[in-house]
Write a protein that holds these residues in place. Structure first.
Motif, PDB file in Angstrom:
ATOM      1  N   SER A 255      25.225  -1.722  25.673  1.00 56.98           N
ATOM      2  CA  SER A 255      23.907  -1.574  25.045  1.00 56.98           C
ATOM      3  C   SER A 255      22.862  -1.053  26.036  1.00 56.98           C
ATOM      4  O   SER A 255      21.769  -0.667  25.619  1.00 56.98           O
ATOM      5  CB  SER A 255      23.435  -2.911  24.473  1.00 56.98           C
ATOM      6  OG  SER A 255      23.211  -3.852  25.515  1.00 56.98           O
ATOM      7  N   GLU A 256      23.184  -1.065  27.313  1.00 54.79           N
ATOM      8  CA  GLU A 256      22.217  -0.655  28.332  1.00 54.79           C
ATOM      9  C   GLU A 256      22.629   0.687  28.930  1.00 54.79           C
ATOM     10  O   GLU A 256      22.941   0.805  30.120  1.00 54.79           O
ATOM     11  CB  GLU A 256      22.084  -1.738  29.399  1.00 54.79           C
ATOM     12  CG  GLU A 256      21.492  -3.025  28.841  1.00 54.79           C
ATOM     13  CD  GLU A 256      21.035  -4.004  29.911  1.00 54.79           C
ATOM     14  OE1 GLU A 256      21.509  -3.884  31.069  1.00 54.79           O
ATOM     15  OE2 GLU A 256      20.205  -4.874  29.595  1.00 54.79           O
ATOM     16  N   THR A 257      22.608   1.693  28.065  1.00 53.25           N
ATOM     17  CA  THR A 257      22.936   3.059  28.488  1.00 53.25           C
ATOM     18  C   THR A 257      21.962   4.034  27.849  1.00 53.25           C
ATOM     19  O   THR A 257      21.326   3.743  26.830  1.00 53.25           O
ATOM     20  CB  THR A 257      24.369   3.448  28.068  1.00 53.25           C
ATOM     21  OG1 THR A 257      24.493   3.346  26.639  1.00 53.25           O
ATOM     22  CG2 THR A 257      25.411   2.568  28.739  1.00 53.25           C
ATOM     23  N   TYR A 258      21.858   5.227  28.482  1.00 52.72           N
ATOM     24  CA  TYR A 258      21.042   6.315  27.962  1.00 52.72           C
ATOM     25  C   TYR A 258      21.970   7.441  27.525  1.00 52.72           C
ATOM     26  O   TYR A 258      22.639   8.058  28.348  1.00 52.72           O
ATOM     27  CB  TYR A 258      20.074   6.830  29.034  1.00 52.72           C
ATOM     28  CG  TYR A 258      19.124   5.770  29.553  1.00 52.72           C
ATOM     29  CD1 TYR A 258      18.118   5.251  28.742  1.00 52.72           C
ATOM     30  CD2 TYR A 258      19.237   5.287  30.858  1.00 52.72           C
ATOM     31  CE1 TYR A 258      17.244   4.286  29.214  1.00 52.72           C
ATOM     32  CE2 TYR A 258      18.369   4.329  31.345  1.00 52.72           C
ATOM     33  CZ  TYR A 258      17.372   3.821  30.520  1.00 52.72           C
ATOM     34  OH  TYR A 258      16.512   2.863  30.987  1.00 52.72           O
ATOM     35  N   SER A 259      21.995   7.689  26.220  1.00 54.27           N
ATOM     36  CA  SER A 259      22.817   8.756  25.664  1.00 54.27           C
ATOM     37  C   SER A 259      22.139  10.105  25.900  1.00 54.27           C
ATOM     38  O   SER A 259      20.947  10.165  26.223  1.00 54.27           O
ATOM     39  CB  SER A 259      23.008   8.542  24.172  1.00 54.27           C
ATOM     40  OG  SER A 259      21.774   8.740  23.488  1.00 54.27           O
ATOM     41  N   PRO A 260      22.861  11.211  25.716  1.00 55.66           N
ATOM     42  CA  PRO A 260      22.196  12.519  25.785  1.00 55.66           C
ATOM     43  C   PRO A 260      21.012  12.627  24.841  1.00 55.66           C
ATOM     44  O   PRO A 260      19.997  13.249  25.171  1.00 55.66           O
ATOM     45  CB  PRO A 260      23.319  13.494  25.424  1.00 55.66           C
ATOM     46  CG  PRO A 260      24.564  12.814  25.875  1.00 55.66           C
ATOM     47  CD  PRO A 260      24.328  11.352  25.588  1.00 55.66           C
ATOM     48  N   GLU A 261      21.132  12.022  23.666  1.00 58.46           N
ATOM     49  CA  GLU A 261      20.023  12.058  22.701  1.00 58.46           C
ATOM     50  C   GLU A 261      18.823  11.278  23.236  1.00 58.46           C
ATOM     51  O   GLU A 261      17.662  11.672  23.033  1.00 58.46           O
ATOM     52  CB  GLU A 261      20.480  11.467  21.367  1.00 58.46           C
ATOM     53  CG  GLU A 261      21.522  12.287  20.633  1.00 58.46           C
ATOM     54  CD  GLU A 261      22.917  12.183  21.241  1.00 58.46           C
ATOM     55  OE1 GLU A 261      23.746  13.100  21.015  1.00 58.46           O
ATOM     56  OE2 GLU A 261      23.193  11.171  21.959  1.00 58.46           O
ATOM     57  N   ASP A 262      19.087  10.157  23.917  1.00 65.11           N
ATOM     58  CA  ASP A 262      18.002   9.377  24.518  1.00 65.11           C
ATOM     59  C   ASP A 262      17.278  10.188  25.594  1.00 65.11           C
ATOM     60  O   ASP A 262      16.038  10.203  25.657  1.00 65.11           O
ATOM     61  CB  ASP A 262      18.549   8.098  25.148  1.00 65.11           C
ATOM     62  CG  ASP A 262      19.112   7.128  24.139  1.00 65.11           C
ATOM     63  OD1 ASP A 262      18.693   7.155  22.969  1.00 65.11           O
ATOM     64  OD2 ASP A 262      19.997   6.330  24.522  1.00 65.11           O
ATOM     65  N   ILE A 263      18.059  10.836  26.444  1.00 63.79           N
ATOM     66  CA  ILE A 263      17.468  11.625  27.531  1.00 63.79           C
ATOM     67  C   ILE A 263      16.596  12.742  26.964  1.00 63.79           C
ATOM     68  O   ILE A 263      15.471  12.969  27.423  1.00 63.79           O
ATOM     69  CB  ILE A 263      18.576  12.208  28.432  1.00 63.79           C
ATOM     70  CG1 ILE A 263      19.351  11.080  29.129  1.00 63.79           C
ATOM     71  CG2 ILE A 263      17.996  13.180  29.442  1.00 63.79           C
ATOM     72  CD1 ILE A 263      18.534  10.224  30.048  1.00 63.79           C
ATOM     73  N   GLU A 264      17.086  13.421  25.945  1.00 65.59           N
ATOM     74  CA  GLU A 264      16.300  14.494  25.337  1.00 65.59           C
ATOM     75  C   GLU A 264      15.028  13.938  24.691  1.00 65.59           C
ATOM     76  O   GLU A 264      13.949  14.535  24.812  1.00 65.59           O
ATOM     77  CB  GLU A 264      17.128  15.247  24.302  1.00 65.59           C
ATOM     78  CG  GLU A 264      16.363  16.418  23.683  1.00 65.59           C
ATOM     79  CD  GLU A 264      17.183  17.185  22.660  1.00 65.59           C
ATOM     80  OE1 GLU A 264      17.008  18.406  22.578  1.00 65.59           O
ATOM     81  OE2 GLU A 264      17.983  16.556  21.953  1.00 65.59           O
ATOM     82  N   LYS A 265      15.134  12.795  24.041  1.00 64.17           N
ATOM     83  CA  LYS A 265      13.962  12.212  23.394  1.00 64.17           C
ATOM     84  C   LYS A 265      12.897  11.852  24.422  1.00 64.17           C
ATOM     85  O   LYS A 265      11.700  12.122  24.220  1.00 64.17           O
ATOM     86  CB  LYS A 265      14.354  10.967  22.597  1.00 64.17           C
ATOM     87  CG  LYS A 265      13.191  10.336  21.846  1.00 64.17           C
ATOM     88  CD  LYS A 265      13.646   9.192  20.957  1.00 64.17           C
ATOM     89  CE  LYS A 265      12.471   8.622  20.162  1.00 64.17           C
ATOM     90  NZ  LYS A 265      12.910   7.530  19.245  1.00 64.17           N
ATOM     91  N   ILE A 266      13.319  11.262  25.538  1.00 69.74           N
ATOM     92  CA  ILE A 266      12.372  10.895  26.591  1.00 69.74           C
ATOM     93  C   ILE A 266      11.682  12.133  27.139  1.00 69.74           C
ATOM     94  O   ILE A 266      10.459  12.168  27.317  1.00 69.74           O
ATOM     95  CB  ILE A 266      13.105  10.137  27.716  1.00 69.74           C
ATOM     96  CG1 ILE A 266      13.577   8.766  27.230  1.00 69.74           C
ATOM     97  CG2 ILE A 266      12.208   9.986  28.943  1.00 69.74           C
ATOM     98  CD1 ILE A 266      14.566   8.092  28.173  1.00 69.74           C
ATOM     99  N   GLN A 267      12.470  13.175  27.404  1.00 66.51           N
ATOM    100  CA  GLN A 267      11.885  14.384  27.993  1.00 66.51           C
ATOM    101  C   GLN A 267      10.952  15.096  27.018  1.00 66.51           C
ATOM    102  O   GLN A 267       9.867  15.552  27.407  1.00 66.51           O
ATOM    103  CB  GLN A 267      12.995  15.325  28.448  1.00 66.51           C
ATOM    104  CG  GLN A 267      13.726  14.839  29.694  1.00 66.51           C
ATOM    105  CD  GLN A 267      14.597  15.918  30.273  1.00 66.51           C
ATOM    106  OE1 GLN A 267      15.670  16.232  29.748  1.00 66.51           O
ATOM    107  NE2 GLN A 267      14.158  16.516  31.366  1.00 66.51           N
ATOM    108  N   LYS A 268      11.347  15.223  25.761  1.00 68.16           N
ATOM    109  CA  LYS A 268      10.481  15.867  24.773  1.00 68.16           C
ATOM    110  C   LYS A 268       9.192  15.072  24.579  1.00 68.16           C
ATOM    111  O   LYS A 268       8.097  15.642  24.501  1.00 68.16           O
ATOM    112  CB  LYS A 268      11.209  16.005  23.433  1.00 68.16           C
ATOM    113  CG  LYS A 268      12.129  17.189  23.333  1.00 68.16           C
ATOM    114  CD  LYS A 268      12.636  17.334  21.905  1.00 68.16           C
ATOM    115  CE  LYS A 268      13.445  18.600  21.716  1.00 68.16           C
ATOM    116  NZ  LYS A 268      13.919  18.743  20.310  1.00 68.16           N
ATOM    117  N   TYR A 269       9.330  13.754  24.476  1.00 67.82           N
ATOM    118  CA  TYR A 269       8.166  12.896  24.274  1.00 67.82           C
ATOM    119  C   TYR A 269       7.159  13.109  25.398  1.00 67.82           C
ATOM    120  O   TYR A 269       5.950  13.210  25.176  1.00 67.82           O
ATOM    121  CB  TYR A 269       8.623  11.437  24.228  1.00 67.82           C
ATOM    122  CG  TYR A 269       7.599  10.460  23.701  1.00 67.82           C
ATOM    123  CD1 TYR A 269       7.521  10.188  22.348  1.00 67.82           C
ATOM    124  CD2 TYR A 269       6.730   9.787  24.561  1.00 67.82           C
ATOM    125  CE1 TYR A 269       6.598   9.273  21.850  1.00 67.82           C
ATOM    126  CE2 TYR A 269       5.804   8.877  24.079  1.00 67.82           C
ATOM    127  CZ  TYR A 269       5.736   8.627  22.726  1.00 67.82           C
ATOM    128  OH  TYR A 269       4.820   7.733  22.233  1.00 67.82           O
TER     129      TYR A 269
END
Length: 584
Positions: A255-269
């Motif tokens: 549960s404590e991981t960053y998926s590619p989708e998470d990384i993209e969301k953080i960067q876009k945000y």
């Protein structure tokens, strides 16, 4: 004995009215600001235009792409929503019983918000290198209700909109929003192009909502770089689809991981808010978590006693004379770099605290001699930086790489300094571009005790009183006192891109993140945006002037959902600056 005489207090009371309590925001301080005392009201029907075109106010507007209009429209939405939803009735900024808000019997209204962007955005505007985007803006608010915001870039527009929001309060009736400072004239631009926070997600994991909230607070503080120290020896939370074993075995929990989708969301945000998110995979030390999936690549993982091998357990470093390490990194970067490059200009390859003793355990080296290790480290850095450049990114390293190991770096490589003293002067003297994170001032985790435990007996007594290595606590005043360009020549100072406050997370997790970071990160934000010298007076910016603005800004953070720590008692928030000043 220190005391205040009645005559001195009387003198202070006489002098301070010449410098009235500046509860008129603005944080960080603009380069130039004038304001009046007329009241104007704001409603949701204000007419907003961008380069002559009407822009409707849409609650929660999210950009559909990276173009100037989308970025600005989303910024307008956040700015107006921030005013109307903050519920910031400023009673806490005034003494009990004082009249602090206007009479509603007479109302003059803001009529228009005209936004003009004077130049087209370069494609790099949304992932710029330091200095590539113009963040300056001019903001005027007339006594008759016309607001004009002019900027060269859409990012400058965002900075101006953040300032605009800080001019307004909500009336205690709950249905009116007003500024008591018309007319307003502001000319503003940042002193340093790199103004950031380093967030360590390896010692403790931070869910997306914590990172996104941090980005929000950064944008309100005009901070523009989030440096994510995403992996370390303790954990590997970063999902690499072509190498799933890294996070499957290296993360604390699935549960404590960053998926590619998470990384993209953080960067876009971040990019939508003018905050560039860039990542660090620290190496060749601080990489022990790779041993859990690829033990053949790592030496000294979880060796004890750990202090012979690293600064903190579980240790672990890459083998510096092993071709399999290079093959591993090629596969890793081929997966990761194309996914982060659309939103980042930088990639940090680390390089701090490499312990020479680790290579004594490396069957391909068996030496801790600098003469043996330096050429191997030079070859390692050259190979990885070549990959970083080929991916369209600019490498960043910690200061030990050029200063301790004497590694030759490419001209464009940025060096992050953290050990203080004369480090920044040494680096700039060698021609390196520098990000300053001096631990004596800007390590926010400091002064709160060690993360280690002690045995009974002599070691227990030796450890007393169990302070950490970088105490004392970096109070807002200490943070505010730091000048990244102190003692530099004019030419050396030009090489200082800015700075970052560091949030190393050994004793920080989602429960205390906000209270440790805010508003202290905002204090460094003012140093980096406004500089230590007030252009209006030619003097160092003083705590007595900053204090009331910071207390107000902290209240704004709290109203927007950030659990920022107080910097003083409530009596001082409500009082005049002189009432809580230490004077002799």
């Amino acid at each position: 004995m220190l005391f205040q005489t009645p005559s001195l207090v009387s003198a202070l009371c006489f002098l301070y009215p010449l410098f009235p309590h500046p509860v008129a925001a603005v944080w960080p301080a603009p380069q130039k600001i004038t304001k009046g005392d007329a009241v104007l009201y704001l409603n949701q029907n204000i007419e907003v235009t961008y380069n002559g075109a009407f822009i409707p106010y849409t609650y929660g507007y999210t950009p559909s792409g990276f173009n100037s209009k989308e970025i600005v429209q989303a910024g307008i939405s956040r700015a107006l929503t921030g005013i109307f939803n903050s519920k910031f009735v400023p009673w806490i900024l005034h003494k009990p019983g004082a009249k602090y808000e206007p009479d509603l019997s007479e109302q003059e209204w803001l009529k228009t918000l005209e936004i003009i962007q004077t130049a087209e955005d370069d494609p790099s505007a949304f992932k710029p290198l330091a200095g590539e985007v113009d963040e300056s803006y001019n903001l005027t608010l007339s006594e008759t209700g016309e607001v004009k915001l002019t900027a060269v870039s859409s990012i400058g527009v965002l900075r101006g909109l953040e300032t605009f929001t800080q001019l307004f309060y909500q009336h205690s009736t709950g249905t009116f929003w007003y500024t008591p400072y018309a007319p307003v004239s502001i000319q503003d631009s940042p002193k340093f192009p790199h103004r950031g926070i380093l967030l360590d997600t390896a010692r403790h994991f931070f869910p997306l909502e914590d990172i996104l909230r941090t980005i929000d607070a950064m944008s309100w503080s005009k901070l523009n770089r989030l440096h994510v120290h995403v992996t370390d020896s303790q954990s590997w939370p970063l999902v690499i689809p072509s190498m799933p074993e890294l996070s499957e075995k290296g993360a604390y929990h699935p549960s404590e991981t960053y998926s590619p989708e998470d990384i993209e969301k953080i960067q876009k945000y971040g990019a939508y808010r003018g905050v560039q998110v860039y990542f660090e995979i620290d190496m060749p030390g601080h990489i022990g978590s790779v041993s859990l999936s690829h033990p053949e690549l790592i030496v000294a993982y979880n060796e004890q006693p750990y202090h012979w091998w690293c600064a903190q357990p579980p240790c672990g470093a890459f083998k510096l004379n092993n071709t399999a390490v290079d093959e591993f990194l090629e596969k890793l970067f081929d997966d990761f770099f194309p996914r982060i490059e659309p939103y980042s200009a930088y990639f940090h390859t680390g390089g701090d605290e490499l312990n020479k003793n680790d290579s004594m355990l490396d069957e391909g080296i068996r030496s801790n001699s600098s003469e043996v290790l330096q050429p191997l480290l030079q070859k390692f850095i050259d190979a990885q930086h070549k990959r970083v450049r080929e991916a369209g990114l600019t490498p960043v390293v910690w200061e030990e790489i050029p200063l301790e190991w004497n590694v030759t770096l490419g001209e464009e490589v940025v060096v992050q300094a953290w050990l203080g003293g004369s480090t920044v002067k040494k680096l700039t003297g060698k021609g390196h571009r520098v990000i300053d994170s001096n631990y004596n001032f800007w390590y926010l985790d400091c002064g709160r005790g060690q993360w280690i435990t002690w045995e009974n007996g002599l070691p227990f007594r030796t450890g007393y009183p169990f302070n950490d290595w970088c105490g004392p606590t970096k109070s807002w005043g200490l943070i505010y006192s730091h000048d990244p360009t102190a003692n530099l020549t004019a030419e050396e100072a030009k090489l200082v891109l800015g700075g970052e406050v560091a949030v190393w997370s050994e004793t920080i997790d989602p429960m205390n993140l906000d209270s440790i970071v805010w508003p202290r990160a905002s204090v460094a934000g003012e140093v980096l945006w406004s500089g230590r010298i007030d252009e209006n007076t030619g003097q160092n910016r003083s705590q007595i002037e900053a204090f009331p603005r910071l207390t107000e800004f902290r209240e704004r953070l709290v109203k927007k959902g950030v659990r920022a720590s107080p910097i003083t008692q409530e009596f001082c928030v409500q009082g005049e600056p002189w009432e809580c000043e230490f004077a002799m």
